[in-house]
Structures are given as structure tokens and as C-alpha cells.
Design a protein around this motif. Structure first.
Motif, PDB file in Angstrom:
ATOM      1  N   ALA A  18      -0.444 -15.441   9.878  1.00 54.12           N
ATOM      2  CA  ALA A  18      -0.876 -14.160   9.294  1.00 54.12           C
ATOM      3  C   ALA A  18      -0.089 -13.001   9.908  1.00 54.12           C
ATOM      4  CB  ALA A  18      -2.376 -13.971   9.513  1.00 54.12           C
ATOM      5  N   LEU A  19       0.120 -13.053  11.209  1.00 56.70           N
ATOM      6  CA  LEU A  19       0.904 -12.016  11.880  1.00 56.70           C
ATOM      7  C   LEU A  19       2.332 -11.992  11.354  1.00 56.70           C
ATOM      8  CD1 LEU A  19       1.300  -9.840  14.037  1.00 56.70           C
ATOM      9  CD2 LEU A  19       1.713 -11.682  15.682  1.00 56.70           C
ATOM     10  N   LYS A  20       2.936 -13.154  11.216  1.00 57.16           N
ATOM     11  CA  LYS A  20       4.298 -13.229  10.689  1.00 57.16           C
ATOM     12  C   LYS A  20       4.369 -12.662   9.276  1.00 57.16           C
ATOM     13  CE  LYS A  20       8.179 -16.331   9.772  1.00 57.16           C
ATOM     14  NZ  LYS A  20       8.654 -15.454   8.721  1.00 57.16           N
ATOM     15  N   SER A  21       3.368 -12.937   8.468  1.00 54.85           N
ATOM     16  CA  SER A  21       3.335 -12.430   7.102  1.00 54.85           C
ATOM     17  C   SER A  21       3.335 -10.901   7.077  1.00 54.85           C
ATOM     18  CB  SER A  21       2.102 -12.980   6.389  1.00 54.85           C
ATOM     19  OG  SER A  21       2.001 -12.452   5.093  1.00 54.85           O
ATOM     20  N   VAL A  22       2.519 -10.282   7.914  1.00 50.78           N
ATOM     21  CA  VAL A  22       2.473  -8.817   7.977  1.00 50.78           C
ATOM     22  C   VAL A  22       3.795  -8.260   8.490  1.00 50.78           C
ATOM     23  CG1 VAL A  22       1.342  -6.830   9.011  1.00 50.78           C
ATOM     24  CG2 VAL A  22      -0.016  -8.786   8.308  1.00 50.78           C
ATOM     25  N   LEU A  23       4.345  -8.881   9.515  1.00 49.53           N
ATOM     26  CA  LEU A  23       5.624  -8.404  10.057  1.00 49.53           C
ATOM     27  C   LEU A  23       6.744  -8.548   9.031  1.00 49.53           C
ATOM     28  CD1 LEU A  23       5.367  -9.747  13.707  1.00 49.53           C
ATOM     29  CD2 LEU A  23       5.072  -7.375  12.909  1.00 49.53           C
ATOM     30  N   ASP A  24       6.716  -9.617   8.232  1.00 50.74           N
ATOM     31  CA  ASP A  24       7.707  -9.772   7.160  1.00 50.74           C
ATOM     32  C   ASP A  24       7.581  -8.651   6.132  1.00 50.74           C
ATOM     33  OD1 ASP A  24       8.761 -12.062   8.328  1.00 50.74           O
ATOM     34  OD2 ASP A  24       7.695 -13.448   6.991  1.00 50.74           O
ATOM     35  N   GLU A  25       6.345  -8.289   5.786  1.00 48.82           N
ATOM     36  CA  GLU A  25       6.125  -7.191   4.834  1.00 48.82           C
ATOM     37  C   GLU A  25       6.658  -5.869   5.397  1.00 48.82           C
ATOM     38  OE1 GLU A  25       2.156  -6.664   3.360  1.00 48.82           O
ATOM     39  OE2 GLU A  25       1.908  -8.826   3.050  1.00 48.82           O
ATOM     40  N   ILE A  26       6.378  -5.633   6.665  1.00 50.28           N
ATOM     41  CA  ILE A  26       6.850  -4.401   7.298  1.00 50.28           C
ATOM     42  C   ILE A  26       8.366  -4.367   7.304  1.00 50.28           C
ATOM     43  CG2 ILE A  26       6.991  -3.163   9.507  1.00 50.28           C
ATOM     44  CD1 ILE A  26       4.071  -4.086  10.006  1.00 50.28           C
TER      45      ILE A  26
ATOM     46  N   SER B  95      -0.144   4.576  12.484  1.00 48.99           N
ATOM     47  CA  SER B  95       0.073   4.162  11.099  1.00 48.99           C
ATOM     48  C   SER B  95       0.087   2.647  10.945  1.00 48.99           C
ATOM     49  CB  SER B  95       1.402   4.715  10.573  1.00 48.99           C
ATOM     50  OG  SER B  95       1.388   6.110  10.585  1.00 48.99           O
ATOM     51  N   ALA B  96       0.519   1.948  11.966  1.00 48.97           N
ATOM     52  CA  ALA B  96       0.622   0.491  11.884  1.00 48.97           C
ATOM     53  C   ALA B  96      -0.739  -0.188  11.931  1.00 48.97           C
ATOM     54  CB  ALA B  96       1.502  -0.037  13.005  1.00 48.97           C
ATOM     55  N   GLY B  97      -1.690   0.400  12.636  1.00 43.79           N
ATOM     56  CA  GLY B  97      -3.011  -0.210  12.763  1.00 43.79           C
ATOM     57  C   GLY B  97      -3.626  -0.611  11.438  1.00 43.79           C
ATOM     58  N   PRO B  98      -3.707   0.314  10.467  1.00 36.85           N
ATOM     59  CA  PRO B  98      -4.296  -0.048   9.170  1.00 36.85           C
ATOM     60  C   PRO B  98      -3.529  -1.147   8.428  1.00 36.85           C
ATOM     61  CG  PRO B  98      -4.255   2.325   9.428  1.00 36.85           C
ATOM     62  CD  PRO B  98      -3.461   1.752  10.576  1.00 36.85           C
ATOM     63  N   LEU B  99      -2.213  -1.224   8.619  1.00 35.79           N
ATOM     64  CA  LEU B  99      -1.445  -2.292   7.960  1.00 35.79           C
ATOM     65  C   LEU B  99      -1.908  -3.667   8.427  1.00 35.79           C
ATOM     66  CD1 LEU B  99       2.166  -0.802   8.260  1.00 35.79           C
ATOM     67  CD2 LEU B  99       0.717  -0.852   6.232  1.00 35.79           C
ATOM     68  N   PHE B 100      -2.143  -3.795   9.709  1.00 40.23           N
ATOM     69  CA  PHE B 100      -2.617  -5.062  10.250  1.00 40.23           C
ATOM     70  C   PHE B 100      -4.077  -5.291   9.871  1.00 40.23           C
ATOM     71  CE2 PHE B 100       1.078  -4.146  12.799  1.00 40.23           C
ATOM     72  CZ  PHE B 100       1.704  -5.379  12.864  1.00 40.23           C
ATOM     73  N   ASP B 101      -4.863  -4.231   9.869  1.00 38.39           N
ATOM     74  CA  ASP B 101      -6.277  -4.335   9.527  1.00 38.39           C
ATOM     75  C   ASP B 101      -6.470  -4.855   8.101  1.00 38.39           C
ATOM     76  OD1 ASP B 101      -9.065  -3.955  10.188  1.00 38.39           O
ATOM     77  OD2 ASP B 101      -9.020  -2.233   8.815  1.00 38.39           O
TER      78      ASP B 101
ATOM     79  N   PHE C  35      -8.140 -19.014  21.938  1.00 39.79           N
ATOM     80  CA  PHE C  35      -8.727 -19.101  20.601  1.00 39.79           C
ATOM     81  C   PHE C  35      -7.769 -18.677  19.489  1.00 39.79           C
ATOM     82  CE2 PHE C  35     -12.183 -18.435  23.621  1.00 39.79           C
ATOM     83  CZ  PHE C  35     -12.911 -19.596  23.379  1.00 39.79           C
ATOM     84  N   THR C  36      -6.596 -18.188  19.826  1.00 45.17           N
ATOM     85  CA  THR C  36      -5.609 -17.818  18.828  1.00 45.17           C
ATOM     86  C   THR C  36      -5.062 -19.089  18.194  1.00 45.17           C
ATOM     87  OG1 THR C  36      -5.020 -15.880  20.151  1.00 45.17           O
ATOM     88  CG2 THR C  36      -3.483 -16.526  18.414  1.00 45.17           C
ATOM     89  N   THR C  37      -5.072 -19.128  16.866  1.00 43.31           N
ATOM     90  CA  THR C  37      -4.673 -20.340  16.144  1.00 43.31           C
ATOM     91  C   THR C  37      -3.294 -20.179  15.493  1.00 43.31           C
ATOM     92  OG1 THR C  37      -5.626 -19.614  14.041  1.00 43.31           O
ATOM     93  CG2 THR C  37      -7.095 -20.792  15.588  1.00 43.31           C
ATOM     94  N   GLU C  38      -2.770 -21.280  15.030  1.00 42.35           N
ATOM     95  CA  GLU C  38      -1.504 -21.257  14.293  1.00 42.35           C
ATOM     96  C   GLU C  38      -1.659 -20.383  13.046  1.00 42.35           C
ATOM     97  OE1 GLU C  38       2.423 -21.844  13.905  1.00 42.35           O
ATOM     98  OE2 GLU C  38       1.223 -22.645  15.549  1.00 42.35           O
ATOM     99  N   ARG C  39      -2.809 -20.433  12.435  1.00 46.72           N
ATOM    100  CA  ARG C  39      -3.077 -19.609  11.248  1.00 46.72           C
ATOM    101  C   ARG C  39      -2.993 -18.120  11.593  1.00 46.72           C
ATOM    102  NH1 ARG C  39      -8.697 -19.561   7.914  1.00 46.72           N
ATOM    103  NH2 ARG C  39      -8.064 -18.067   6.358  1.00 46.72           N
ATOM    104  N   ASP C  40      -3.468 -17.748  12.780  1.00 43.23           N
ATOM    105  CA  ASP C  40      -3.362 -16.354  13.229  1.00 43.23           C
ATOM    106  C   ASP C  40      -1.903 -15.922  13.338  1.00 43.23           C
ATOM    107  OD1 ASP C  40      -6.173 -16.067  13.498  1.00 43.23           O
ATOM    108  OD2 ASP C  40      -6.089 -16.900  15.526  1.00 43.23           O
TER     109      ASP C  40
END
Length: 90
Positions: free
Chosen positions: A78-86, A29-35, A70-75
Motif C-alpha cells: 500500500a505504501l509503494k502504491s501511494v509513493l508510485d502515485e506521488i 500536504s502529504a499527510g492527507p494523501l497517505f490518509d 505488526f507491519t505486513t507485506e500488504r502495508d
């Protein structure tokens, strides 16, 4: 508090892979949230059912994030934003 890293040991060096579980959300279920936020992750057993049996995460598996040069600060933002929503939804 709602994210549980699987297999973490502060005394062991690791590569840039983080495997985790999120309270109240199955890995499938989490996969689509990140996608939806253009964040690619692996979900489930990641072709390693015996490892998941050993870790106690079988049959659902985990979420797996890969971090590289290649992982950036912006990445990470974005991850933090999704985790905050969850976190708000649980």
C-alpha cells in the motif's frame, strides 16, 4: 530519487522509524494523501522542534513512518502504491 530520508547513517543502528521529505510536497500536504489510502503517518515537527532545527527541517518538519512487528507485506505494498502515485504527479 524524490524521497530523502532524514538522519540516515548506514553505520548507526536504528529502530523502526523512518523520517523523510518528498520533493515538491510539504509534510502537511502529504499527510492527507497517505490518509486516503488508510496509511497513518506523522507529519510536521512531531513535538521535536529543536531536533528539526538541528536537522534543518524546521519549520515544515518531515513525514514519519513507523514500522513494527505488526507491519505486513500488504502495508508495504500500500505504501509503494501511494509513493508510485506521488512520483507520477511530480
Amino acid at each position: 530519487d524524490f524521497i530523502h530520508v532524514v538522519g540516515a547513517d548506514k553505520d548507526v543502528p536504528y529502530v523502526g522509524i523512518v523520517s523523510c521529505l518528498i520533493d515538491g510536497i510539504s509534510s502537511d500536504s502529504a499527510g492527507p494523501l497517505f490518509d486516503e489510502h488508510d496509511i497513518a503517518i506523522r507529519t510536521g515537527l512531531q513535538c521535536a522542534p529543536l531536533a528539526h532545527k538541528f536537522l534543518g527541517t524546521f519549520p515544515a518538519g518531515t513525514l514519519r513512518f513507523s514500522i513494527s512487528y505488526f507491519t505486513t507485506e500488504r502495508d508495504f505494498e500500500a505504501l509503494k502504491s501511494v509513493l508510485d502515485e506521488i512520483e507520477e504527479d511530480i
